[in-house]
Design a protein around this motif. Structure first.
Motif, PDB file in Angstrom:
ATOM      1  N   CYS A  77       0.852  -1.183   0.000  1.00 19.32           N
ATOM      2  CA  CYS A  77       0.000   0.000   0.000  1.00 19.32           C
ATOM      3  C   CYS A  77       0.893   1.240   0.000  1.00 19.32           C
ATOM      4  CB  CYS A  77      -0.949  -0.006   1.194  1.00 19.32           C
ATOM      5  SG  CYS A  77      -0.148   0.046   2.794  1.00 19.32           S
ATOM      6  N   THR A  78       0.298   2.385  -0.251  1.00 17.09           N
ATOM      7  CA  THR A  78       1.064   3.630  -0.289  1.00 17.09           C
ATOM      8  C   THR A  78       1.063   4.289   1.087  1.00 17.09           C
ATOM      9  OG1 THR A  78      -0.894   4.864  -0.969  1.00 17.09           O
ATOM     10  CG2 THR A  78       0.545   4.060  -2.724  1.00 17.09           C
ATOM     11  N   THR A  79       2.037   5.156   1.313  1.00 17.86           N
ATOM     12  CA  THR A  79       2.099   5.899   2.568  1.00 17.86           C
ATOM     13  C   THR A  79       1.048   7.008   2.553  1.00 17.86           C
ATOM     14  OG1 THR A  79       3.692   7.524   1.779  1.00 17.86           O
ATOM     15  CG2 THR A  79       4.599   5.478   2.732  1.00 17.86           C
ATOM     16  N   TYR A  80       0.755   7.529   3.720  1.00 23.40           N
ATOM     17  CA  TYR A  80      -0.188   8.646   3.819  1.00 23.40           C
ATOM     18  C   TYR A  80       0.345   9.867   3.065  1.00 23.40           C
ATOM     19  CZ  TYR A  80      -3.484   6.532   7.067  1.00 23.40           C
ATOM     20  OH  TYR A  80      -4.451   5.743   7.625  1.00 23.40           O
ATOM     21  N   ALA A  81       1.631  10.157   3.211  1.00 23.46           N
ATOM     22  CA  ALA A  81       2.217  11.323   2.531  1.00 23.46           C
ATOM     23  C   ALA A  81       2.144  11.163   1.011  1.00 23.46           C
ATOM     24  CB  ALA A  81       3.665  11.522   2.975  1.00 23.46           C
ATOM     25  N   HIS A  82       2.379   9.966   0.519  1.00 18.26           N
ATOM     26  CA  HIS A  82       2.302   9.697  -0.920  1.00 18.26           C
ATOM     27  C   HIS A  82       0.867   9.917  -1.411  1.00 18.26           C
ATOM     28  CE1 HIS A  82       3.765   7.636  -4.616  1.00 18.26           C
ATOM     29  NE2 HIS A  82       2.489   7.356  -4.734  1.00 18.26           N
ATOM     30  N   ARG A  83      -0.103   9.362  -0.683  1.00 16.61           N
ATOM     31  CA  ARG A  83      -1.518   9.523  -1.065  1.00 16.61           C
ATOM     32  C   ARG A  83      -1.944  10.977  -1.036  1.00 16.61           C
ATOM     33  NH1 ARG A  83      -3.184   4.319   1.867  1.00 16.61           N
ATOM     34  NH2 ARG A  83      -2.509   5.567   3.613  1.00 16.61           N
ATOM     35  N   ALA A  84      -1.385  11.752  -0.107  1.00 11.96           N
ATOM     36  CA  ALA A  84      -1.742  13.170   0.006  1.00 11.96           C
ATOM     37  C   ALA A  84      -1.054  14.018  -1.061  1.00 11.96           C
ATOM     38  CB  ALA A  84      -1.375  13.692   1.395  1.00 11.96           C
ATOM     39  N   GLY A  85      -0.136  13.410  -1.824  1.00 11.77           N
ATOM     40  CA  GLY A  85       0.566  14.138  -2.869  1.00 11.77           C
ATOM     41  C   GLY A  85       1.727  14.972  -2.354  1.00 11.77           C
ATOM     42  N   TRP A  86       2.168  14.720  -1.121  1.00 11.26           N
ATOM     43  CA  TRP A  86       3.267  15.483  -0.534  1.00 11.26           C
ATOM     44  C   TRP A  86       4.620  15.055  -1.086  1.00 11.26           C
ATOM     45  CZ3 TRP A  86       2.006  15.432   5.427  1.00 11.26           C
ATOM     46  CH2 TRP A  86       0.804  16.112   5.628  1.00 11.26           C
ATOM     47  N   CYS A  87       4.735  13.794  -1.481  1.00 14.08           N
ATOM     48  CA  CYS A  87       6.000  13.257  -1.976  1.00 14.08           C
ATOM     49  C   CYS A  87       5.719  11.934  -2.673  1.00 14.08           C
ATOM     50  CB  CYS A  87       6.998  13.048  -0.825  1.00 14.08           C
ATOM     51  SG  CYS A  87       6.411  11.871   0.418  1.00 14.08           S
ATOM     52  N   TYR A 116      -3.807  10.229  19.572  1.00 17.17           N
ATOM     53  CA  TYR A 116      -3.952  10.035  18.128  1.00 17.17           C
ATOM     54  C   TYR A 116      -4.939  11.066  17.567  1.00 17.17           C
ATOM     55  CZ  TYR A 116      -4.867   7.695  13.682  1.00 17.17           C
ATOM     56  OH  TYR A 116      -5.008   7.405  12.344  1.00 17.17           O
ATOM     57  N   LEU A 117      -6.058  11.243  18.238  1.00 17.64           N
ATOM     58  CA  LEU A 117      -7.058  12.205  17.775  1.00 17.64           C
ATOM     59  C   LEU A 117      -6.546  13.644  17.880  1.00 17.64           C
ATOM     60  CD1 LEU A 117     -10.305  10.583  19.198  1.00 17.64           C
ATOM     61  CD2 LEU A 117      -9.499  10.585  16.825  1.00 17.64           C
ATOM     62  N   LEU A 118      -5.844  13.960  18.960  1.00 15.69           N
ATOM     63  CA  LEU A 118      -5.277  15.301  19.117  1.00 15.69           C
ATOM     64  C   LEU A 118      -4.246  15.619  18.032  1.00 15.69           C
ATOM     65  CD1 LEU A 118      -4.824  15.580  22.981  1.00 15.69           C
ATOM     66  CD2 LEU A 118      -6.292  17.003  21.530  1.00 15.69           C
ATOM     67  N   CYS A 119      -3.608  14.577  17.513  1.00 19.12           N
ATOM     68  CA  CYS A 119      -2.593  14.767  16.462  1.00 19.12           C
ATOM     69  C   CYS A 119      -3.196  14.793  15.064  1.00 19.12           C
ATOM     70  CB  CYS A 119      -1.521  13.682  16.565  1.00 19.12           C
ATOM     71  SG  CYS A 119      -0.440  13.904  17.995  1.00 19.12           S
ATOM     72  N   GLY A 120      -4.521  14.734  14.957  1.00 18.25           N
ATOM     73  CA  GLY A 120      -5.145  14.913  13.652  1.00 18.25           C
ATOM     74  C   GLY A 120      -5.960  13.760  13.127  1.00 18.25           C
ATOM     75  N   GLY A 121      -6.066  12.665  13.868  1.00 16.74           N
ATOM     76  CA  GLY A 121      -6.858  11.537  13.392  1.00 16.74           C
ATOM     77  C   GLY A 121      -6.245  10.904  12.148  1.00 16.74           C
ATOM     78  N   ILE A 122      -7.076  10.314  11.338  1.00 15.70           N
ATOM     79  CA  ILE A 122      -6.600   9.604  10.148  1.00 15.70           C
ATOM     80  C   ILE A 122      -6.247  10.630   9.083  1.00 15.70           C
ATOM     81  CG2 ILE A 122      -7.179   7.911   8.367  1.00 15.70           C
ATOM     82  CD1 ILE A 122      -9.159   6.699  10.388  1.00 15.70           C
ATOM     83  N   SER A 123      -4.957  11.001   9.038  1.00 12.88           N
ATOM     84  CA  SER A 123      -4.516  11.990   8.047  1.00 12.88           C
ATOM     85  C   SER A 123      -3.000  11.901   7.878  1.00 12.88           C
ATOM     86  CB  SER A 123      -4.895  13.411   8.486  1.00 12.88           C
ATOM     87  OG  SER A 123      -4.064  13.848   9.537  1.00 12.88           O
ATOM     88  N   ALA A 124      -2.536  12.429   6.779  1.00 11.02           N
ATOM     89  CA  ALA A 124      -1.099  12.447   6.498  1.00 11.02           C
ATOM     90  C   ALA A 124      -0.355  13.345   7.474  1.00 11.02           C
ATOM     91  CB  ALA A 124      -0.853  12.909   5.062  1.00 11.02           C
ATOM     92  N   ALA A 125      -1.042  14.300   8.069  1.00  6.99           N
ATOM     93  CA  ALA A 125      -0.394  15.220   9.005  1.00  6.99           C
ATOM     94  C   ALA A 125      -0.195  14.604  10.388  1.00  6.99           C
ATOM     95  CB  ALA A 125      -1.227  16.490   9.134  1.00  6.99           C
TER      96      ALA A 125
END
Length: 148
Positions: A77-87, A116-125
Motif C-alpha cells: 500500500c502507499t504511505t499517507y504522505a504519498h496519497r496526500a501528494g506530498w512526496c 492520536y485524535l489530538l494529532c489529527g486523526g486519520i490523516s497524512a499530518a
C-alpha cells in the motif's frame, strides 16, 4: 537474555493496552458472522481479523488487534504522505504499518486514542501515521515523537 527481556516487554505492553485490545476483539467477534476470521500473527504481534466486512478498506488497529478488510496483511500500500501528494515514496507492507501502531499502543496504553485524535486523526499530518509509515518503509522509527 535479550530474548527474555523483549518477551517481558511485549507481555507488559500487551497487558498495558489490554482495554484497547478488548475493543478490537469485540469488533472482530461482531464481524465473524459476516466472514471475518481471526488468526494470531507473531510478526505483527496481534490477533488479526482478516476479511473484516466494514470500512473503506485497509486495516485499523486497536491494541494488539488488527481488523483488516483484505485476506492478508502482506499487501502493498502507499504511505499517507504519498496519497496526500506530498512526496513520492515506495510501496510498503500494510502489516508493517499496522505493527507500528501495535507498538505505539503497547507503550501508550489508553492514552493512544486521545493522543492520536489530538494529532489529527486519520490523516497524512498525523505524527502517528507518519511514524507508522516510516517504520513500514525502514524498520525503524515507530515512536510518534521520533525525528522525521
Amino acid at each position: 537474555m535479550r530474548w527474555l527481556l523483549r518477551a517481558a516487554g511485549y507481555t507488559l505492553g500487551a497487558l498495558w493496552t489490554l482495554p484497547n485490545s478488548v475493543i478490537g476483539l469485540l469488533g472482530g467477534l461482531a464481524a465473524m458472522p459476516r466472514g471475518a476470521r481471526p488468526r494470531w500473527s507473531q510478526r505483527d504481534l496481534a490477533v488479526v481479523f482478516i476479511g473484516y466486512p466494514w470500512g473503506p478498506g485497509g486495516a485499523i488497529t486497536f491494541g494488539n488487534v488488527i481488523l483488516a478488510t483484505g485476506q492478508d496483511l502482506d499487501v502493498a500500500c502507499t504511505t499517507y504522505a504519498h496519497r496526500a501528494g506530498w512526496c513520492r515514496q515506495p510501496m510498503m507492507r500494510l502489516g508493517d504499518h499496522e505493527r507500528a501502531h501495535v507498538l505505539q499502543y503497547m507503550v501508550l496504553g489508553l492514552a493512544f486514542g486521545p493522543l492520536y485524535l489530538l494529532c489529527g486523526g486519520i490523516s497524512a499530518a498525523n505524527r502517528f501515521e507518519r511514524a507508522a509509515d516510516r517504520y513500514a518503509l525502514t524498520g525503524r522509527g515507530w515512536w510518534p515523537w521520533a525525528r522525521d
